[in-house]
Design a protein around this motif. Sequence first.
Motif, mmCIF file in Angstrom:
data_model
loop_
_atom_site.group_PDB
_atom_site.id
_atom_site.type_symbol
_atom_site.label_atom_id
_atom_site.label_comp_id
_atom_site.label_asym_id
_atom_site.label_seq_id
_atom_site.Cartn_x
_atom_site.Cartn_y
_atom_site.Cartn_z
ATOM 1 N N GLU A 98 -1.396 1.829 -1.970
ATOM 2 C CA GLU A 98 -1.077 1.399 -3.323
ATOM 3 C C GLU A 98 0.350 0.861 -3.375
ATOM 4 O O GLU A 98 1.150 1.092 -2.462
ATOM 5 N N GLU A 99 0.630 0.134 -4.438
ATOM 6 C CA GLU A 99 1.954 -0.470 -4.634
ATOM 7 C C GLU A 99 2.390 -1.280 -3.406
ATOM 8 O O GLU A 99 3.539 -1.236 -2.983
ATOM 9 N N VAL A 100 1.432 -2.019 -2.852
ATOM 10 C CA VAL A 100 1.734 -2.829 -1.669
ATOM 11 C C VAL A 100 2.473 -4.098 -2.100
ATOM 12 O O VAL A 100 2.013 -4.826 -2.979
ATOM 13 N N LYS A 101 3.613 -4.335 -1.480
ATOM 14 C CA LYS A 101 4.406 -5.521 -1.798
ATOM 15 C C LYS A 101 4.837 -6.205 -0.502
ATOM 16 O O LYS A 101 5.279 -5.550 0.442
ATOM 17 N N LEU A 102 4.689 -7.515 -0.478
ATOM 18 C CA LEU A 102 5.121 -8.317 0.669
ATOM 19 C C LEU A 102 6.051 -9.397 0.152
ATOM 20 O O LEU A 102 5.648 -10.267 -0.625
ATOM 21 N N ARG A 103 7.295 -9.344 0.574
ATOM 22 C CA ARG A 103 8.289 -10.344 0.182
ATOM 23 C C ARG A 103 8.877 -10.932 1.450
ATOM 24 O O ARG A 103 9.730 -10.312 2.087
ATOM 25 N N LYS A 153 9.302 -8.610 4.525
ATOM 26 C CA LYS A 153 9.532 -7.229 4.087
ATOM 27 C C LYS A 153 8.255 -6.673 3.452
ATOM 28 O O LYS A 153 7.743 -7.218 2.475
ATOM 29 N N LEU A 154 7.745 -5.573 4.024
ATOM 30 C CA LEU A 154 6.507 -4.948 3.553
ATOM 31 C C LEU A 154 6.793 -3.535 3.083
ATOM 32 O O LEU A 154 7.449 -2.758 3.786
ATOM 33 N N THR A 155 6.331 -3.196 1.896
ATOM 34 C CA THR A 155 6.431 -1.823 1.393
ATOM 35 C C THR A 155 5.083 -1.393 0.825
ATOM 36 O O THR A 155 4.316 -2.213 0.324
ATOM 37 N N PHE A 156 4.804 -0.093 0.916
ATOM 38 C CA PHE A 156 3.573 0.441 0.336
ATOM 39 C C PHE A 156 3.655 1.955 0.240
ATOM 40 O O PHE A 156 4.539 2.593 0.831
ATOM 41 N N ARG A 157 2.724 2.521 -0.495
ATOM 42 C CA ARG A 157 2.544 3.968 -0.575
ATOM 43 C C ARG A 157 1.098 4.290 -0.225
ATOM 44 O O ARG A 157 0.224 3.413 -0.287
ATOM 45 N N ILE A 158 0.841 5.533 0.129
ATOM 46 C CA ILE A 158 -0.514 5.996 0.404
ATOM 47 C C ILE A 158 -0.963 6.835 -0.783
ATOM 48 O O ILE A 158 -0.251 7.744 -1.219
ATOM 49 N N VAL A 159 -2.129 6.506 -1.302
ATOM 50 C CA VAL A 159 -2.651 7.232 -2.462
ATOM 51 C C VAL A 159 -2.736 8.722 -2.149
ATOM 52 O O VAL A 159 -3.281 9.140 -1.123
ATOM 53 N N ALA A 188 9.088 -1.612 5.730
ATOM 54 C CA ALA A 188 9.095 -2.131 7.098
ATOM 55 C C ALA A 188 9.411 -3.618 7.116
ATOM 56 O O ALA A 188 9.377 -4.308 6.094
ATOM 57 N N VAL A 189 9.709 -4.095 8.326
ATOM 58 C CA VAL A 189 9.922 -5.515 8.571
ATOM 59 C C VAL A 189 8.827 -5.990 9.516
ATOM 60 O O VAL A 189 8.551 -5.350 10.536
ATOM 61 N N VAL A 190 8.185 -7.095 9.167
ATOM 62 C CA VAL A 190 7.138 -7.670 10.006
ATOM 63 C C VAL A 190 7.778 -8.623 11.005
ATOM 64 O O VAL A 190 8.491 -9.555 10.623
ATOM 65 N N LYS A 191 7.538 -8.371 12.281
ATOM 66 C CA LYS A 191 8.107 -9.198 13.346
ATOM 67 C C LYS A 191 6.971 -9.743 14.202
ATOM 68 O O LYS A 191 6.711 -9.242 15.291
ATOM 69 N N GLY A 192 6.263 -10.730 13.662
ATOM 70 C CA GLY A 192 5.142 -11.307 14.388
ATOM 71 C C GLY A 192 4.000 -10.321 14.506
ATOM 72 O O GLY A 192 3.364 -9.944 13.525
ATOM 73 N N SER A 193 3.727 -9.852 15.718
ATOM 74 C CA SER A 193 2.621 -8.922 15.946
ATOM 75 C C SER A 193 3.076 -7.468 15.932
ATOM 76 O O SER A 193 2.324 -6.579 16.331
ATOM 77 N N THR A 194 4.298 -7.218 15.443
ATOM 78 C CA THR A 194 4.834 -5.860 15.351
ATOM 79 C C THR A 194 5.382 -5.600 13.966
ATOM 80 O O THR A 194 5.952 -6.488 13.335
ATOM 81 N N ILE A 195 5.172 -4.386 13.485
ATOM 82 C CA ILE A 195 5.776 -3.943 12.232
ATOM 83 C C ILE A 195 6.638 -2.725 12.553
ATOM 84 O O ILE A 195 6.186 -1.796 13.228
ATOM 85 N N GLU A 196 7.883 -2.734 12.090
ATOM 86 C CA GLU A 196 8.786 -1.609 12.329
ATOM 87 C C GLU A 196 9.371 -1.158 11.004
ATOM 88 O O GLU A 196 9.869 -1.987 10.233
ATOM 89 N N GLY A 197 9.304 0.153 10.748
ATOM 90 C CA GLY A 197 9.813 0.618 9.476
ATOM 91 C C GLY A 197 10.116 2.096 9.444
ATOM 92 O O GLY A 197 10.162 2.775 10.479
ATOM 93 N N THR A 198 10.328 2.581 8.223
ATOM 94 C CA THR A 198 10.645 3.995 8.009
ATOM 95 C C THR A 198 9.863 4.510 6.806
ATOM 96 O O THR A 198 9.376 3.738 5.973
ATOM 97 N N LEU A 199 9.746 5.829 6.744
ATOM 98 C CA LEU A 199 9.182 6.499 5.582
ATOM 99 C C LEU A 199 10.344 7.104 4.813
ATOM 100 O O LEU A 199 11.081 7.937 5.342
ATOM 101 N N ASP A 200 10.539 6.653 3.586
ATOM 102 C CA ASP A 200 11.659 7.092 2.745
ATOM 103 C C ASP A 200 13.006 6.893 3.430
ATOM 104 O O ASP A 200 13.941 7.685 3.232
ATOM 105 N N GLY A 201 13.102 5.852 4.249
ATOM 106 C CA GLY A 201 14.371 5.530 4.897
ATOM 107 C C GLY A 201 14.776 6.478 5.998
ATOM 108 O O GLY A 201 15.895 6.395 6.523
#
Length: 291
Positions: free
Chosen positions: A229-234, A237-243, A251-264
């Motif tokens: 839910e609350e999925v946003k792609l700018r 830059k990808l953000t979302f929550r799990i219901v 996270a940041v999308v880098k081609g075929s890889t996504i790298e990110g954090t949970l709550d920073g």
Amino acid sequence: MMRLAAVMLFTATVASAADLQPVKDAGPYVPSPQSVVSDMLRYADVSATDFLIDLGSGDGRIVLTAAKVFGARGFGVEIKEDLVKLANEAAQKEGLADRVKFLKADLFKTDISQATVITMYLLPDTVNLLKDKFLTELRPGTRIVSHDYGLSGWIPEKFVQMDLEDKVQISGVTTTLIYLYIVPAKVAGKWEAHMPPAISKQPATLSLKQQLNKVWGSLRVEGRDMPLEEVKLRGDKLTFRIVGRKGEFAAVVKGSTIEGTLDGKAAWDAQLLDPAEVRAGTPRAPALPRG
């Protein structure tokens, strides 16, 4: 600059732009009022780090303003030789020729991959013929600013409507529209996700569906699908929550890889699965534990 007649596809490439001859004259151009030019650049947050390309650049005012006021570099693409000459002379006169230039070229065949910002004032049919080119050539995060005519099917990052007396002589009404779009990363598909232990200690499957910058999907953990839910792609830059779960994934999308954090804090990543692997159910090597 807006074309008052349909823009035609031309036969020459940028390399032979000096010899470019249109199949049919594109007709007279109408310049964007200077106040609109300033607003377009301001809404796009143009800065000295940007490379701006103006499609249908006319007398060059958008590129020249971007360089002179905002410090950007770039070039304009224009089919009319007299306007190209006028714009390049203006760049020389204003001491901007080392940062901007103007080309006589077919905007449909011009390489725009260098751009961080695209500007345009073109007729709606022409604007929409450029959609595939934008998605193919522009990097995620590139800003597209269009005066009066939007990209059908795209959700603008920002939309501004105002009344401007200068527009009466152009369109017969005062209404002025500015659309700002952000080119989205491509995220559709199945991703092997290595989530923080609090979510899953085993690789999970992140399934994403996409319609331009609108994204939805689910995370499959231990045989159970959890909707996002609350999925946003700018841009990239990808953000979302799990219901039903606390915390935001960023996270940041880098081609075929996504790298990110949970709550920073807790790190997570995902790798795009090859369609053949998805069909065959081929497992990847076990992931290292994540802290």
